[in-house]
Design a protein around this motif. Structure first.
Motif, PDB file in Angstrom:
ATOM      1  N   ALA A  19       0.809  -1.225   0.000  1.00 46.70           N
ATOM      2  CA  ALA A  19       0.000   0.000   0.000  1.00 46.70           C
ATOM      3  C   ALA A  19       0.838   1.269   0.000  1.00 46.70           C
ATOM      4  CB  ALA A  19      -0.935   0.001   1.205  1.00 46.70           C
ATOM      5  N   HIS A  20       2.060   1.196   0.494  1.00 48.82           N
ATOM      6  CA  HIS A  20       2.867   2.405   0.671  1.00 48.82           C
ATOM      7  C   HIS A  20       4.193   2.369  -0.105  1.00 48.82           C
ATOM      8  CE1 HIS A  20       0.193   2.285   4.232  1.00 48.82           C
ATOM      9  NE2 HIS A  20       0.070   3.561   3.928  1.00 48.82           N
ATOM     10  N   ARG A  21       4.281   1.517  -1.113  1.00 52.89           N
ATOM     11  CA  ARG A  21       5.540   1.369  -1.850  1.00 52.89           C
ATOM     12  C   ARG A  21       5.997   2.673  -2.491  1.00 52.89           C
ATOM     13  NH1 ARG A  21       7.694  -3.634  -5.043  1.00 52.89           N
ATOM     14  NH2 ARG A  21       6.624  -4.487  -3.261  1.00 52.89           N
ATOM     15  N   ASP A  22       5.071   3.467  -2.995  1.00 52.74           N
ATOM     16  CA  ASP A  22       5.452   4.707  -3.677  1.00 52.74           C
ATOM     17  C   ASP A  22       5.227   5.948  -2.803  1.00 52.74           C
ATOM     18  OD1 ASP A  22       2.697   4.535  -3.704  1.00 52.74           O
ATOM     19  OD2 ASP A  22       2.485   5.334  -5.737  1.00 52.74           O
ATOM     20  N   VAL A  23       5.113   5.764  -1.499  1.00 56.17           N
ATOM     21  CA  VAL A  23       4.854   6.872  -0.580  1.00 56.17           C
ATOM     22  C   VAL A  23       6.164   7.429  -0.035  1.00 56.17           C
ATOM     23  CG1 VAL A  23       3.836   7.478   1.669  1.00 56.17           C
ATOM     24  CG2 VAL A  23       2.557   6.055   0.045  1.00 56.17           C
ATOM     25  N   SER A  24       6.204   8.740   0.033  1.00 53.78           N
ATOM     26  CA  SER A  24       7.326   9.454   0.646  1.00 53.78           C
ATOM     27  C   SER A  24       6.783  10.280   1.803  1.00 53.78           C
ATOM     28  CB  SER A  24       7.997  10.388  -0.363  1.00 53.78           C
ATOM     29  OG  SER A  24       8.606   9.649  -1.400  1.00 53.78           O
ATOM     30  N   VAL A  25       7.681  10.623   2.714  1.00 54.53           N
ATOM     31  CA  VAL A  25       7.321  11.468   3.859  1.00 54.53           C
ATOM     32  C   VAL A  25       8.243  12.673   3.855  1.00 54.53           C
ATOM     33  CG1 VAL A  25       7.215  11.616   6.369  1.00 54.53           C
ATOM     34  CG2 VAL A  25       6.491   9.517   5.215  1.00 54.53           C
ATOM     35  N   LYS A  26       7.641  13.850   3.762  1.00 48.30           N
ATOM     36  CA  LYS A  26       8.380  15.104   3.829  1.00 48.30           C
ATOM     37  C   LYS A  26       8.193  15.641   5.245  1.00 48.30           C
ATOM     38  CE  LYS A  26      10.341  18.903   2.211  1.00 48.30           C
ATOM     39  NZ  LYS A  26      11.754  19.011   2.384  1.00 48.30           N
ATOM     40  N   MET A  27       9.205  15.407   6.078  1.00 50.83           N
ATOM     41  CA  MET A  27       9.151  15.888   7.449  1.00 50.83           C
ATOM     42  C   MET A  27       9.326  17.409   7.432  1.00 50.83           C
ATOM     43  SD  MET A  27       8.631  13.058   9.024  1.00 50.83           S
ATOM     44  CE  MET A  27       8.939  13.266  10.768  1.00 50.83           C
ATOM     45  N   SER A  28       8.775  18.059   8.436  1.00 51.57           N
ATOM     46  CA  SER A  28       8.911  19.513   8.516  1.00 51.57           C
ATOM     47  C   SER A  28       9.145  19.914   9.965  1.00 51.57           C
ATOM     48  CB  SER A  28       7.663  20.201   7.963  1.00 51.57           C
ATOM     49  OG  SER A  28       6.621  20.179   8.907  1.00 51.57           O
ATOM     50  N   ASP A  29       9.421  21.173  10.158  1.00 49.33           N
ATOM     51  CA  ASP A  29       9.619  21.708  11.501  1.00 49.33           C
ATOM     52  C   ASP A  29       8.314  22.216  12.090  1.00 49.33           C
ATOM     53  OD1 ASP A  29      12.334  21.160  11.401  1.00 49.33           O
ATOM     54  OD2 ASP A  29      12.817  23.122  10.553  1.00 49.33           O
ATOM     55  N   SER A  30       7.203  22.002  11.396  1.00 49.59           N
ATOM     56  CA  SER A  30       5.915  22.505  11.860  1.00 49.59           C
ATOM     57  C   SER A  30       5.315  21.588  12.923  1.00 49.59           C
ATOM     58  CB  SER A  30       4.933  22.620  10.696  1.00 49.59           C
ATOM     59  OG  SER A  30       3.665  23.015  11.180  1.00 49.59           O
ATOM     60  N   PHE A  31       4.812  22.204  13.965  1.00 50.78           N
ATOM     61  CA  PHE A  31       4.125  21.478  15.031  1.00 50.78           C
ATOM     62  C   PHE A  31       2.654  21.885  15.083  1.00 50.78           C
ATOM     63  CE2 PHE A  31       8.473  20.813  16.112  1.00 50.78           C
ATOM     64  CZ  PHE A  31       8.488  19.535  16.639  1.00 50.78           C
ATOM     65  N   ASP A  32       2.104  22.283  13.936  1.00 53.36           N
ATOM     66  CA  ASP A  32       0.682  22.627  13.873  1.00 53.36           C
ATOM     67  C   ASP A  32      -0.191  21.483  14.374  1.00 53.36           C
ATOM     68  OD1 ASP A  32       0.477  25.282  13.061  1.00 53.36           O
ATOM     69  OD2 ASP A  32       0.735  24.771  10.948  1.00 53.36           O
ATOM     70  N   PHE A  33       0.236  20.258  14.147  1.00 50.89           N
ATOM     71  CA  PHE A  33      -0.537  19.097  14.580  1.00 50.89           C
ATOM     72  C   PHE A  33      -0.699  19.032  16.098  1.00 50.89           C
ATOM     73  CE2 PHE A  33       3.848  17.653  14.518  1.00 50.89           C
ATOM     74  CZ  PHE A  33       3.962  16.916  15.688  1.00 50.89           C
ATOM     75  N   ALA A  34       0.156  19.757  16.836  1.00 49.78           N
ATOM     76  CA  ALA A  34       0.115  19.740  18.300  1.00 49.78           C
ATOM     77  C   ALA A  34      -0.417  21.049  18.884  1.00 49.78           C
ATOM     78  CB  ALA A  34       1.514  19.471  18.848  1.00 49.78           C
ATOM     79  N   ARG A  35      -0.912  21.919  18.037  1.00 52.89           N
ATOM     80  CA  ARG A  35      -1.350  23.250  18.455  1.00 52.89           C
ATOM     81  C   ARG A  35      -2.416  23.222  19.550  1.00 52.89           C
ATOM     82  NH1 ARG A  35      -0.440  27.825  16.485  1.00 52.89           N
ATOM     83  NH2 ARG A  35       0.290  27.105  14.466  1.00 52.89           N
ATOM     84  N   ASP A  36      -3.304  22.237  19.534  1.00 54.01           N
ATOM     85  CA  ASP A  36      -4.424  22.184  20.478  1.00 54.01           C
ATOM     86  C   ASP A  36      -4.139  21.352  21.725  1.00 54.01           C
ATOM     87  OD1 ASP A  36      -5.862  23.740  18.698  1.00 54.01           O
ATOM     88  OD2 ASP A  36      -6.791  22.018  17.719  1.00 54.01           O
TER      89      ASP A  36
END
Length: 171
Positions: A18-35
């Motif tokens: 399912a994820h053979r062609d998937v890439s992950v672009k990590m970032s310095d953003s912590f928007d996911f933890a804002r709440d």
């Protein structure tokens, strides 16, 4: 959409099919933890975290676990600025492992990823998860190692908290 495990939106098991062609672009953003005004903290992190954040023990009975305080109000993280940057000093491992997490079923752990993570893509941006032969890349292997170490420390912390409770050291 409701969140799973505080920050995860759509957790799915990783697979080379399912994820053979998937890439992950990590970032310095912590928007996911804002709440988040608190997150779990591993006992191994205490010395690194305490100069920047208060630590509390939350929960009841067998579910007592340490947490790091990130904000004083519900849904308000004082450590994430308007641009999503982290301003709070130490970053807990709970947040550093994102978008990866283990799921557990019948004592077996499966590495999963949050498909709601903004950096997940099929455009080749960032680090690939699997090579063309379906083998883990070094990036994925490093993340698996980190999440495995996190899980082992989580279990040690759980046992530590049980011991503190059995000695009646927590109020």
């Amino acid at each position: 959409m409701s969140k799973q495990l505080l920050i995860y939106e759509r957790v799915v098991p990783l697979s080379s099919e399912a994820h053979r062609d998937v890439s992950v672009k990590m970032s310095d953003s912590f928007d996911f933890a804002r709440d988040l005004n608190s997150v779990p903290l591993l006992a191994a992190e205490f010395a690194s975290a305490v100069p920047d954040h208060p630590i509390v023990f939350a929960g009841q009975g067998d579910a007592i676990f340490p947490a790091i305080i990130l904000g004083l109000e519900q849904d308000a993280n004082l450590c994430v600025d308007a641009e999503g940057g982290w301003t709070g000093g130490y970053i807990p491992a709970f947040l550093r492992r994102y978008p990866f997490v283990f799921s557990q079923e019948a004592g077996n752990f499966t590495l999963c990823i949050d498909e709601g993570f903004a950096g997940l893509n099929r455009d080749g941006r960032g680090e690939r998860l699997f090579d063309v032969d379906g083998n883990r890349t070094s990036f994925l292997q490093n993340m698996l190692t980190f999440v495995s170490q996190y899980q082992a420390q989580f279990e040690r912390t759980r046992l530590f908290c049980q011991r503190l409770a059995s000695l009646d050291l927590l109020e």
